[in-house]
Design a protein around this motif. Sequence first.
Motif, PDB file in Angstrom:
ATOM      1  N   ARG A  19      27.124 -40.567 -11.030  1.00 27.15           N
ATOM      2  CA  ARG A  19      28.614 -40.199 -11.335  1.00 27.15           C
ATOM      3  C   ARG A  19      29.152 -39.057 -11.426  1.00 27.15           C
ATOM      4  NH1 ARG A  19      29.015 -40.948 -17.794  1.00 27.15           N
ATOM      5  NH2 ARG A  19      31.640 -40.415 -18.197  1.00 27.15           N
ATOM      6  N   ARG A  20      28.561 -37.795 -11.051  1.00 22.28           N
ATOM      7  CA  ARG A  20      28.986 -36.737 -11.315  1.00 22.28           C
ATOM      8  C   ARG A  20      29.256 -36.231  -9.636  1.00 22.28           C
ATOM      9  NH1 ARG A  20      26.678 -32.238 -15.603  1.00 22.28           N
ATOM     10  NH2 ARG A  20      27.483 -30.588 -13.517  1.00 22.28           N
ATOM     11  N   GLY A  21      28.853 -37.434  -8.872  1.00 21.38           N
ATOM     12  CA  GLY A  21      29.080 -36.956  -6.833  1.00 21.38           C
ATOM     13  C   GLY A  21      28.321 -36.090  -6.881  1.00 21.38           C
ATOM     14  N   LEU A  22      26.807 -35.927  -6.571  1.00 21.69           N
ATOM     15  CA  LEU A  22      26.216 -34.812  -6.977  1.00 21.69           C
ATOM     16  C   LEU A  22      25.954 -35.261  -5.716  1.00 21.69           C
ATOM     17  CD1 LEU A  22      24.943 -32.790 -10.008  1.00 21.69           C
ATOM     18  CD2 LEU A  22      26.526 -31.863  -8.056  1.00 21.69           C
ATOM     19  N   PRO A  23      24.919 -34.918  -4.717  1.00 27.20           N
ATOM     20  CA  PRO A  23      24.190 -35.364  -3.278  1.00 27.20           C
ATOM     21  C   PRO A  23      22.792 -35.425  -3.859  1.00 27.20           C
ATOM     22  CG  PRO A  23      24.003 -32.671  -3.267  1.00 27.20           C
ATOM     23  CD  PRO A  23      25.176 -33.118  -4.543  1.00 27.20           C
ATOM     24  N   ALA A  24      22.226 -36.414  -3.408  1.00 25.45           N
ATOM     25  CA  ALA A  24      20.443 -36.644  -2.807  1.00 25.45           C
ATOM     26  C   ALA A  24      19.699 -35.485  -3.721  1.00 25.45           C
ATOM     27  CB  ALA A  24      19.994 -37.579  -2.128  1.00 25.45           C
ATOM     28  N   ARG A  25      19.699 -35.355  -2.811  1.00 19.37           N
ATOM     29  CA  ARG A  25      19.474 -33.571  -3.101  1.00 19.37           C
ATOM     30  C   ARG A  25      19.083 -32.760  -4.342  1.00 19.37           C
ATOM     31  NH1 ARG A  25      15.209 -31.206  -0.025  1.00 19.37           N
ATOM     32  NH2 ARG A  25      14.964 -28.890   0.029  1.00 19.37           N
ATOM     33  N   ALA A  26      20.226 -33.161  -4.781  1.00 18.40           N
ATOM     34  CA  ALA A  26      20.369 -32.622  -6.413  1.00 18.40           C
ATOM     35  C   ALA A  26      19.560 -33.697  -7.681  1.00 18.40           C
ATOM     36  CB  ALA A  26      21.530 -32.919  -7.024  1.00 18.40           C
ATOM     37  N   VAL A  53      23.913 -22.713  -9.080  1.00 14.62           N
ATOM     38  CA  VAL A  53      22.564 -21.613  -8.053  1.00 14.62           C
ATOM     39  C   VAL A  53      23.362 -21.930  -6.429  1.00 14.62           C
ATOM     40  CG1 VAL A  53      20.428 -21.999  -7.318  1.00 14.62           C
ATOM     41  CG2 VAL A  53      20.553 -22.830  -9.539  1.00 14.62           C
ATOM     42  N   ASP A  54      23.340 -21.409  -6.254  1.00 13.99           N
ATOM     43  CA  ASP A  54      24.153 -21.157  -4.680  1.00 13.99           C
ATOM     44  C   ASP A  54      23.647 -21.666  -3.515  1.00 13.99           C
ATOM     45  OD1 ASP A  54      26.653 -20.155  -6.062  1.00 13.99           O
ATOM     46  OD2 ASP A  54      26.495 -18.552  -5.191  1.00 13.99           O
ATOM     47  N   GLY A  55      23.412 -22.625  -2.940  1.00 16.64           N
ATOM     48  CA  GLY A  55      22.951 -23.055  -1.911  1.00 16.64           C
ATOM     49  C   GLY A  55      21.687 -23.879  -2.141  1.00 16.64           C
ATOM     50  N   PHE A  56      21.394 -24.117  -3.256  1.00 21.60           N
ATOM     51  CA  PHE A  56      20.302 -25.129  -3.710  1.00 21.60           C
ATOM     52  C   PHE A  56      20.704 -26.637  -2.900  1.00 21.60           C
ATOM     53  CE2 PHE A  56      23.453 -27.184  -5.774  1.00 21.60           C
ATOM     54  CZ  PHE A  56      23.445 -28.641  -5.555  1.00 21.60           C
ATOM     55  N   GLU A  57      21.335 -26.818  -2.577  1.00 27.59           N
ATOM     56  CA  GLU A  57      21.055 -27.992  -1.152  1.00 27.59           C
ATOM     57  C   GLU A  57      20.310 -27.034  -0.017  1.00 27.59           C
ATOM     58  OE1 GLU A  57      25.555 -27.878  -2.889  1.00 27.59           O
ATOM     59  OE2 GLU A  57      23.815 -26.217  -2.030  1.00 27.59           O
ATOM     60  N   THR A  58      20.264 -26.983   0.602  1.00 31.42           N
ATOM     61  CA  THR A  58      19.380 -26.333   1.183  1.00 31.42           C
ATOM     62  C   THR A  58      18.312 -25.298   1.083  1.00 31.42           C
ATOM     63  OG1 THR A  58      20.292 -24.300   1.495  1.00 31.42           O
ATOM     64  CG2 THR A  58      21.048 -25.552   2.972  1.00 31.42           C
ATOM     65  N   ALA A  70      13.770 -42.315 -15.212  1.00 29.91           N
ATOM     66  CA  ALA A  70      14.677 -41.814 -13.371  1.00 29.91           C
ATOM     67  C   ALA A  70      16.050 -42.533 -13.281  1.00 29.91           C
ATOM     68  CB  ALA A  70      13.602 -42.242 -12.711  1.00 29.91           C
ATOM     69  N   THR A  71      16.448 -44.172 -13.655  1.00 31.79           N
ATOM     70  CA  THR A  71      17.142 -44.725 -13.462  1.00 31.79           C
ATOM     71  C   THR A  71      18.729 -43.626 -13.867  1.00 31.79           C
ATOM     72  OG1 THR A  71      17.075 -46.280 -14.456  1.00 31.79           O
ATOM     73  CG2 THR A  71      16.641 -47.083 -12.681  1.00 31.79           C
ATOM     74  N   LEU A  72      18.468 -43.067 -15.334  1.00 31.10           N
ATOM     75  CA  LEU A  72      20.259 -42.473 -15.829  1.00 31.10           C
ATOM     76  C   LEU A  72      20.088 -41.182 -15.192  1.00 31.10           C
ATOM     77  CD1 LEU A  72      21.589 -43.121 -18.236  1.00 31.10           C
ATOM     78  CD2 LEU A  72      19.194 -41.731 -19.608  1.00 31.10           C
ATOM     79  N   ILE A  73      18.762 -40.423 -14.473  1.00 27.75           N
ATOM     80  CA  ILE A  73      19.161 -39.624 -14.153  1.00 27.75           C
ATOM     81  C   ILE A  73      19.572 -39.406 -12.534  1.00 27.75           C
ATOM     82  CG2 ILE A  73      17.630 -37.343 -12.441  1.00 27.75           C
ATOM     83  CD1 ILE A  73      15.974 -37.754 -14.908  1.00 27.75           C
ATOM     84  N   ALA A  74      19.465 -40.682 -12.066  1.00 29.23           N
ATOM     85  CA  ALA A  74      19.456 -40.705 -11.114  1.00 29.23           C
ATOM     86  C   ALA A  74      21.388 -41.300 -11.289  1.00 29.23           C
ATOM     87  CB  ALA A  74      19.764 -41.662 -10.222  1.00 29.23           C
ATOM     88  N   ALA A  75      21.525 -41.777 -12.713  1.00 27.68           N
ATOM     89  CA  ALA A  75      22.791 -42.205 -12.648  1.00 27.68           C
ATOM     90  C   ALA A  75      24.015 -40.888 -12.606  1.00 27.68           C
ATOM     91  CB  ALA A  75      22.591 -43.232 -13.548  1.00 27.68           C
ATOM     92  N   ILE A  76      23.302 -40.749 -13.357  1.00 28.89           N
ATOM     93  CA  ILE A  76      24.462 -39.572 -14.154  1.00 28.89           C
ATOM     94  C   ILE A  76      24.595 -38.766 -12.834  1.00 28.89           C
ATOM     95  CG2 ILE A  76      24.117 -37.186 -15.028  1.00 28.89           C
ATOM     96  CD1 ILE A  76      22.707 -38.839 -17.326  1.00 28.89           C
ATOM     97  N   GLY A  77      23.823 -38.631 -11.621  1.00 33.75           N
ATOM     98  CA  GLY A  77      23.994 -37.349 -10.262  1.00 33.75           C
ATOM     99  C   GLY A  77      25.110 -38.509  -9.547  1.00 33.75           C
ATOM    100  N   PHE A 115      21.488 -29.723 -17.336  1.00 33.94           N
ATOM    101  CA  PHE A 115      20.228 -29.541 -16.163  1.00 33.94           C
ATOM    102  C   PHE A 115      20.620 -29.344 -14.464  1.00 33.94           C
ATOM    103  CE2 PHE A 115      17.769 -30.493 -12.002  1.00 33.94           C
ATOM    104  CZ  PHE A 115      16.635 -29.294 -12.083  1.00 33.94           C
ATOM    105  N   TYR A 116      21.940 -30.452 -14.450  1.00 34.36           N
ATOM    106  CA  TYR A 116      23.009 -30.441 -13.423  1.00 34.36           C
ATOM    107  C   TYR A 116      23.617 -29.058 -13.623  1.00 34.36           C
ATOM    108  CZ  TYR A 116      20.747 -35.115 -11.663  1.00 34.36           C
ATOM    109  OH  TYR A 116      19.888 -35.926 -10.944  1.00 34.36           O
TER     110      TYR A 116
END
Length: 287
Positions: free
Chosen positions: A73-80, A139-144, A64-71, A132-133
């Motif tokens: 690192r990539r500057g993705l929102p917490a939603r991703a 995916v357009d609009g995945f944030e909402t 889990a912490t690795l999945i979060a870390a990569i997110g 996965f990311y």
Amino acid sequence: MRTEVARGVNHGLRWVLLGLVVVIVATVSVALYRGVGAVTGRQRCSATVGGHTVHLSPDQARNATLIAAIGVRRGLPARAVSIAFATAYQESKLQNLDHGDRDSLGLFQQRPSQGWGTAAQVRDPYYATNKFYDALAKVDGFETMRITEAAQRVQRSGFPEAYEPHAEDARALASALTGYSPGGRFSCVVDSPDGHGTAAATVTDLERAFGSLRTTGTVRDLVLDVGTGPAARRRGWSVAQYLVAHASTLQVATVSFNGRQWQAGPDSKKGWLAHSTPRGRVSVTLA
């Protein structure tokens, strides 16, 4: 007459017992379907956000912490990250599996035959998470979207609603591990280190997950300068909690950040305690 009454009673008892069995089976099924099931053992991890607690085994916590870390690192929102967690919960219970339906493998049960990569690649959690990311970003609009809808756009599962029961756990875990809910919302109960770690090995592990870091220190005392702005604090908490989840593999004795400290061994049950630490720096002591 007594025989008829006895038969009636026995018949009624059978239905009562059958009902209890159905309830028990249903309860167990829901518990296994939602989240990762019961976490047992002396060493364990948990995240608590908004009154909701998620329990993880050490192996699940490392993934889990690795999945979060990569997110992060990539500057993705917490939603991703929430969508990634809900997917990994459903597909593998946050475990890097060496088996699955047909040729599905790894954290996200990606299929080499469907173009996700080779069998070795999809079993590499760094590769699998980035793939996965990559797919989610298209995916357009995945944030909402609802979490299950966004996950389904990536996974194309035969059970498109299967990801939604994991949404609450995924949101809480993502909020904690990306630093959006700061203050040590994630912690682990970990035995005292049984070996010796090195700053070089720890930096190598961290930079593979988070990218380049500014570090100073000695062989077993490491300082990571993460900065002081809001985004830097979030990254600092993500790094600090990653170190806690990986304490057993990296031989971490203590982690300090933003006025709090976590310590391996008996005191790890206390979680993050108040501690005088410089702002903007994650300090690590290795055994």
